[in-house]
Write a protein that holds these residues in place. Structure first.
Motif, mmCIF file in Angstrom:
data_model
loop_
_atom_site.group_PDB
_atom_site.id
_atom_site.type_symbol
_atom_site.label_atom_id
_atom_site.label_comp_id
_atom_site.label_asym_id
_atom_site.label_seq_id
_atom_site.Cartn_x
_atom_site.Cartn_y
_atom_site.Cartn_z
ATOM 1 N N TRP A 1 43.244 49.787 78.950
ATOM 2 C CA TRP A 1 44.395 50.667 79.083
ATOM 3 C C TRP A 1 44.963 51.093 77.727
ATOM 4 C CZ3 TRP A 1 45.963 53.628 82.773
ATOM 5 C CH2 TRP A 1 47.269 54.150 82.784
ATOM 6 N N GLU A 2 44.979 52.407 77.517
ATOM 7 C CA GLU A 2 45.611 53.031 76.353
ATOM 8 C C GLU A 2 45.172 52.412 75.025
ATOM 9 O OE1 GLU A 2 49.837 53.111 77.065
ATOM 10 O OE2 GLU A 2 49.653 54.583 78.684
ATOM 11 N N ASN A 3 43.881 52.155 74.899
ATOM 12 C CA ASN A 3 43.351 51.562 73.672
ATOM 13 C C ASN A 3 42.063 52.293 73.261
ATOM 14 O OD1 ASN A 3 42.241 49.889 71.656
ATOM 15 N ND2 ASN A 3 43.211 48.076 72.523
ATOM 16 N N PRO A 4 42.192 53.452 72.634
ATOM 17 C CA PRO A 4 41.013 54.247 72.277
ATOM 18 C C PRO A 4 39.988 53.497 71.438
ATOM 19 C CG PRO A 4 42.984 55.587 72.079
ATOM 20 C CD PRO A 4 43.446 54.175 72.335
ATOM 21 N N GLU A 5 40.453 52.730 70.451
ATOM 22 C CA GLU A 5 39.509 52.031 69.580
ATOM 23 C C GLU A 5 38.650 51.043 70.363
ATOM 24 O OE1 GLU A 5 39.348 49.423 65.433
ATOM 25 O OE2 GLU A 5 41.283 49.858 66.383
ATOM 26 N N SER B 1 41.362 55.936 77.296
ATOM 27 C CA SER B 1 42.702 55.423 77.607
ATOM 28 C C SER B 1 42.929 54.983 79.041
ATOM 29 C CB SER B 1 43.741 56.510 77.293
ATOM 30 O OG SER B 1 43.511 57.662 78.103
ATOM 31 N N GLY B 2 42.091 55.414 79.963
ATOM 32 C CA GLY B 2 42.452 55.326 81.370
ATOM 33 C C GLY B 2 43.365 56.492 81.710
ATOM 34 N N PHE B 3 43.601 56.692 83.013
ATOM 35 C CA PHE B 3 44.362 57.853 83.486
ATOM 36 C C PHE B 3 45.855 57.633 83.259
ATOM 37 C CE2 PHE B 3 46.062 60.544 87.050
ATOM 38 C CZ PHE B 3 45.654 61.768 86.531
ATOM 39 N N THR B 4 46.282 57.895 82.025
ATOM 40 C CA THR B 4 47.653 57.605 81.630
ATOM 41 C C THR B 4 48.551 58.837 81.718
ATOM 42 O OG1 THR B 4 49.055 56.826 79.818
ATOM 43 C CG2 THR B 4 47.069 58.046 79.197
ATOM 44 N N MET B 5 49.803 58.589 82.085
ATOM 45 C CA MET B 5 50.824 59.627 82.051
ATOM 46 C C MET B 5 51.734 59.444 80.834
ATOM 47 S SD MET B 5 50.102 61.645 84.544
ATOM 48 C CE MET B 5 48.374 61.237 84.245
ATOM 49 N N HIS B 6 51.228 58.705 79.824
ATOM 50 C CA HIS B 6 51.943 58.512 78.557
ATOM 51 C C HIS B 6 51.057 59.026 77.422
ATOM 52 C CE1 HIS B 6 53.331 55.221 81.300
ATOM 53 N NE2 HIS B 6 54.488 55.786 80.988
ATOM 54 N N PRO B 7 50.854 60.328 77.359
ATOM 55 C CA PRO B 7 49.883 60.878 76.414
ATOM 56 C C PRO B 7 50.231 60.680 74.951
ATOM 57 C CG PRO B 7 51.176 62.632 77.406
ATOM 58 C CD PRO B 7 51.514 61.386 78.157
ATOM 59 N N SER B 8 51.506 60.572 74.627
ATOM 60 C CA SER B 8 51.881 60.498 73.211
ATOM 61 C C SER B 8 51.294 59.274 72.516
ATOM 62 C CB SER B 8 53.401 60.486 73.069
ATOM 63 O OG SER B 8 53.958 59.365 73.730
ATOM 64 N N SER B 9 51.019 58.218 73.281
ATOM 65 C CA SER B 9 50.513 56.986 72.680
ATOM 66 C C SER B 9 49.009 57.014 72.430
ATOM 67 C CB SER B 9 50.859 55.787 73.574
ATOM 68 O OG SER B 9 50.247 55.910 74.848
ATOM 69 N N SER C 1 36.108 63.164 79.350
ATOM 70 C CA SER C 1 37.409 63.756 79.024
ATOM 71 C C SER C 1 38.292 62.753 78.297
ATOM 72 C CB SER C 1 38.117 64.286 80.282
ATOM 73 O OG SER C 1 38.953 63.324 80.882
ATOM 74 N N LEU C 2 39.220 63.300 77.507
ATOM 75 C CA LEU C 2 40.185 62.494 76.769
ATOM 76 C C LEU C 2 41.462 63.290 76.605
ATOM 77 C CD1 LEU C 2 39.470 62.476 72.940
ATOM 78 C CD2 LEU C 2 38.178 63.916 74.517
ATOM 79 N N VAL C 3 42.519 62.642 76.137
ATOM 80 C CA VAL C 3 43.811 63.296 75.941
ATOM 81 C C VAL C 3 43.816 63.978 74.582
ATOM 82 C CG1 VAL C 3 46.305 62.999 75.810
ATOM 83 C CG2 VAL C 3 44.955 61.574 77.379
ATOM 84 N N ILE C 4 44.040 65.286 74.597
ATOM 85 C CA ILE C 4 44.092 66.076 73.363
ATOM 86 C C ILE C 4 45.454 66.754 73.258
ATOM 87 C CG2 ILE C 4 43.201 68.156 72.214
ATOM 88 C CD1 ILE C 4 41.289 65.863 71.898
#
Length: 259
Positions: free
Chosen positions: A16-20, A48-56, A83-86
């Motif tokens: 969860w929310e850990n790109p590295e 990241s997983g399907f997160t609704m906290h993109p800023s992180s 896909s990823l958060v851009i």
């Protein structure tokens, strides 16, 4: 131009929310692939997983993950997609990238943001379907919730392969299985779906059900459910040509435009 296309499907859990950490995990999986493959497919929001906290977790198109994808694609001499958060122009996108072995990057922004989770309020929806030309194959990349909307995937572009990447929960798995097969049949196209497994921070469970269907809707893979798996499936251009010539269903499509 190639008459066959070897596609590696990576069905995995995500941190969860850990790109590295996710990049390292996928590097291990990809490095273990010894066969020559043409495309490696990762899940939706694979960093990241399907997160609704993109800023992180948001990155740019010059960020670490795109750099990692380019390096990995060159090393394996294989295209990689997922896909990823851009973040771009102060907007967040659920962006599916297709990275060629030579470093060229094409992208598709998810058209149908998932209103049930509030994705539409956080991420900017895409408005353009793309067709990737790769090794003589025409590929249509789409993301998760797009699967429910057949008009958007309608094969007016004469593409050969649909690729869906997803974070599709176990509770609605029947829809995933049914619609993947339907998209293959109605578009007379190979249909590839890669979904994650595991449980995310919101306690949503995912059981994979990644699959490949041929142009008549027959399943081609043997990927097990609910476990990490890597499977390579070979697509054949002659199969598309033979069946489209025998069953000219695409010629009978209704004619309309999409706005």
């Amino acid at each position: 131009m190639s008459n066959t296309l070897n596609i590696a499907l990576l069905q995995t859990d995500l941190t969860w929310e850990n790109p590295e950490k996710n990049r390292l995990h996928f590097s291990e999986k990809i490095d273990a692939i010894t066969a020559q493959v043409d495309i490696i497919v990762l899940p939706e929001m694979f960093t990241s997983g399907f997160t609704m906290h993109p800023s992180s977790v948001a990155e740019t198109m010059d960020g670490e993950t795109i750099s990692w994808l380019k390096t990995t694609a060159a090393k394996k001499q294989s295209a990689i997609t997922g896909s990823l958060v851009i973040k771009e122009n102060d907007n967040y996108y659920n962006r599916m990238v297709f990275v060629h072995p030579n470093g060229m990057v094409e992208h598709y922004d998810k058209r149908h943001t998932f209103t049930l989770a509030g994705e539409d309020k956080i991420y900017t929806s895409g408005n353009k379907k793309i067709i990737v030309n790769y090794k003589g194959w025409k590929i249509c990349p789409l993301v998760c919730y797009d699967l429910r909307f057949p008009v958007w995937s309608r094969n007016s572009d004469h593409y050969d392969v649909l690729i869906y990447v997803a974070s599709w929960p176990t509770v609605r798995m029947l829809a995933w299985d049914t619609l993947l097969r339907a998209r293959a049949i109605e578009n007379m196209s190979y249909c590839v779906g890669v979904n994650r497994i595991g449980t995310d921070a919101n306690n949503h469970e995912y059981s994979g059900h990644s699959a490949v269907y041929d142009v008549l809707g027959e399943r081609m893979d043997s990927i097990p459910y609910s476990v990490e798996a890597v499977e390579i499936v070979t697509l054949n251009k002659e199969d598309i040509t033979f069946n489209r010539n025998k069953f000219s269903f695409l010629a009978d499509q209704d004619q309309f435009s999409i706005t």
